[in-house]
Design a protein around this motif. Structure first.
Motif, PDB file in Angstrom:
ATOM      1  N   ARG A  11      50.111  50.216  48.794  1.00 34.47           N
ATOM      2  CA  ARG A  11      50.527  49.743  50.098  1.00 34.47           C
ATOM      3  C   ARG A  11      49.926  50.347  51.244  1.00 34.47           C
ATOM      4  O   ARG A  11      50.254  51.169  52.061  1.00 34.47           O
TER       5      ARG A  11
ATOM      6  N   TYR B 100      53.190  39.604  47.401  1.00 35.02           N
ATOM      7  CA  TYR B 100      54.537  40.009  47.210  1.00 35.02           C
ATOM      8  C   TYR B 100      54.883  39.245  46.255  1.00 35.02           C
ATOM      9  O   TYR B 100      54.865  39.442  45.461  1.00 35.02           O
TER      10      TYR B 100
ATOM     11  N   ASP C 242      50.257  46.032  44.860  1.00 33.50           N
ATOM     12  CA  ASP C 242      50.205  46.411  46.901  1.00 33.50           C
ATOM     13  C   ASP C 242      51.383  47.486  45.562  1.00 33.50           C
ATOM     14  O   ASP C 242      51.475  47.818  47.189  1.00 33.50           O
TER      15      ASP C 242
END
Length: 550
Positions: A121, A5, A118
């Motif tokens: 996911r 993140y 990401d």
RNA sequence: GCCCCCUUAGCUCAGUAGGAUAGAGCACAGGUUUCCUAAACCUGGUGUCGCAGGUUCGAUUCCUGCAGGGGGCACCA
């Protein structure tokens, strides 16, 4: 997860997006799903810009420049040297050098890990491509599909998707029968019989070769037997041989598949039958004129389609339904089919079938790859599989090389026609952009060899104007990569790499990297290292080698 | 006849989820090497973004029509 993140947020464009989001929330304005951030056309406008104020003007009913002013009054300026409003309402951002240097430092430390995002996911995506009939060697059209599919799978995998690549083998039905017959006829010629090849038969050289091998394997034991007797043997032999050739060609082209699914198997296991029964139970299949029809019109197709013919045999579409049912049952979140543009008429019915089976329309994407127009020294060259006049992927690999061929296939948007001049590609001249990019990589490597041991420590104050431009270009890469991912368009990386290489070559001529000034040399080597990391990553995504020497 | 895609510089093509002065490569001409790889670099210039309307503060981008090019129209695969 939190690490990912953080990385995601610190790339240049993600950080800007985040800051704009915060500002818009502070103003109590409605957030758009994705705030638009772009690289300005003119670098004097800044490092990045956003038309978000102009977008908001529609819902807020205020002039864009007023909204931009409001955003400016609340935005966190920590990372920006300058923020300005320009033109009809663009907000232009110039990053602090300190921020850019921190980014560069991070890139040098993390190397390719710097690009981890990401976006995916861990969603499961299946990419099906090439899927050529096993009735002959792959030609250059298949090559384009292979290059795009393979690059796309690299890119999505890198972006955090769980990717499965698959080749669907159309080994049932008429085409494979014709293959068997063609080989049988060629075999008869070997036996010395005068036979005519019917129009629909394959006449390529490879048919003769297969017949020859068959003859050598079985000798006289099969001589003079009828097609009724030998058909199964011939088909099996020819099919296995061709599939092996296809696998070999793809492997040498740098393309691998996680799985191969056979159409014949779908029949043998009864999956085709079950798929039709399933659709019937769901009420999407009805009987008319002695045939079974799938009501694809319920999902927007022009007309309903036959799945079981009145003669009791299934259509090609029936096995395709079974195949897609099979895919859906394997639990993919998204299916990507890469098809030749000549199959576009087929899209509505397959999408209809997939929806009838419970998938959302958005879960299947069919990417059409346009035709490759073959040229020889600027003149169009017609190919025909049946007539045996075509350029095979094998020829391209042998004569031009896998790297060059792949790169050329990836220099166009997939739905744009591609002119492929075999003679030009063979020349290995300036007209082949792949060398330009590879050369930049090799050049940098050569500098490192000359420099000996290097630690990538730089002093940001020493960077000149060209170097700052290069640093920004390098830091744009995560954004380009993200666009390639989101649009499913590998060619964006190809174009970017050419631009980066161009900036580097130009810089290389103007400034010497190595000098007596130790600090300056280290600083410049650090930048070179960063460029090298990006070039290598980009080329790896395209499936093209980054050579150390040329 | 119906449907889909394409039309941007001499050529090959990017760009466009509506935005600032529309970009690159090649080709063409000239120049650059005592210097980390000249497969490189530098300097030259072009556009009715196919045509015509429409929507919009704003259209190369969206909509409609037309023209040209390609592809597809099956109880073929």
């Amino acid at each position: 997860m939190s690490v990912l993140y953080t990385i995601y947020l610190t790339s240049m464009h993600s950080l800007l997006r985040k800051k704009l989001e915060e500002a818009i929330l502070k103003l109590n304005y409605q957030l758009e799903p994705q705030i638009e951030v772009e690289i300005p056309k003119n670098e004097s406008f800044g490092d990045l810009s956003s038309p978000v104020a102009m977008e908001l003007t529609k819902t807020l009913k205020k002039p864009p420049r007023t909204i931009a002013d409001e955003i400016l009054s609340v935005i966190d300026r920590e990372f920006f040297e300058d923020i300005s409003i320009a033109g009809p309402g663009f907000i232009n951002f110039k990053f602090k050098k300190e921020f850019l240097f921190n980014q560069l430092k991070e890139l040098l430390e993390k190397e390719e890990k710097f690009f981890i995002t990401d976006i995916g996911r861990s969603r499961k995506v299946q990419i099906e491509f090439v899927s050529a009939n096993p009735t002959g060697p792959l030609h250059l059209g298949h090559g384009r599909g292979a290059a795009i599919g393979s690059a796309l799978s690299n890119i999505l995998r890198e972006a955090g998707y769980e990717v499965t690549t698959e080749y669907y083998i159309n080994d049932a039905g008429k085409q494979i029968e014709i293959l068997g017959l063609s080989v049988y006829l060629a075999l008869q010629r070997i036996w010395g019989k005068e036979v005519e090849f019917p129009e629909e038969c394959y006449k390529g050289e490879y048919i003769k070769e297969i017949a020859q091998e068959l003859y050598e394997s079985y000798g006289d034991s099969i001589k003079g037997r009828s097609y009724e007797e030998l058909g199964d043997l011939i088909i099996d032999f020819s099919y296995r041989k061709i599939i092996n050739e296809i696998k070999k060609d793809l492997e040498d082209f740098g393309v691998t598949f996680d799985s191969w699914v056979s159409e014949r198997k779908l029949y043998h296991t009864g999956e085709v039958q079950r798929a039709i029964i399933k659709l019937k139970e769901l009420g999407f299949v009805y009987e008319k004129d002695g045939a079974l029809w799938f009501c694809s019109t319920s999902f927007g197709d022009d007309k309903d389609r036959v799945v079981l013919k009145s003669d009791g045999t299934y259509t090609y579409f029936a096995s395709d339904i079974a195949y897609h049912k099979n895919k859906i049952e394997r639990g993919f979140d998204e299916l990507i089919n890469i098809w030749g543009a000549d199959h576009h008429g087929y899209i509505p019915r397959v999408k209809a079938a997939v929806q009838a089976l419970g998938f959302k329309a958005s879960q299947i994407k069919i990417l059409l790859v346009q035709m490759v127009n073959l040229l020889r020294e600027g003149k169009p060259f017609q190919m025909s599989k049946r007539a045996g006049t075509f350029v095979t992927l094998r020829e391209l690999i042998d004569e031009i090389g896998a790297d060059t061929t792949r790169f050329i296939f990836l220099t166009r948007r997939q739905d744009s026609h591609l002119e492929f001049d075999v003679e030009v590609a063979k020349k290995q001249s300036q007209e082949n952009p792949v060398f330009y990019v590879q050369y930049a990589h090799a050049r940098i490597n050569s500098i490192f060899e000359k420099a000996g041991h290097v630690s990538y420590v730089f002093n940001g104050e020493l960077f000149n104007e060209e170097e700052m431009r290069l640093i920004k270009k390098v830091l744009q890469y995560p954004m380009i990569f993200e666009l390639a991912v989101n649009f499913r368009e590998p060619h964006r990386i190809t174009f970017y790499l050419q631009e980066l290489a161009s900036l580097f070559h130009s810089y290389y001529h103007k400034h010497r990297v190595l000098s007596d000034d130790e600090k300056l040399s280290q600083t410049r080597l650090s930048l070179c290292r960063a460029i090298m990391i990006v070039l290598r990553h980009g080329l790896r995504m395209l499936g093209v080698k980054a050579p150390h020497k040329m």
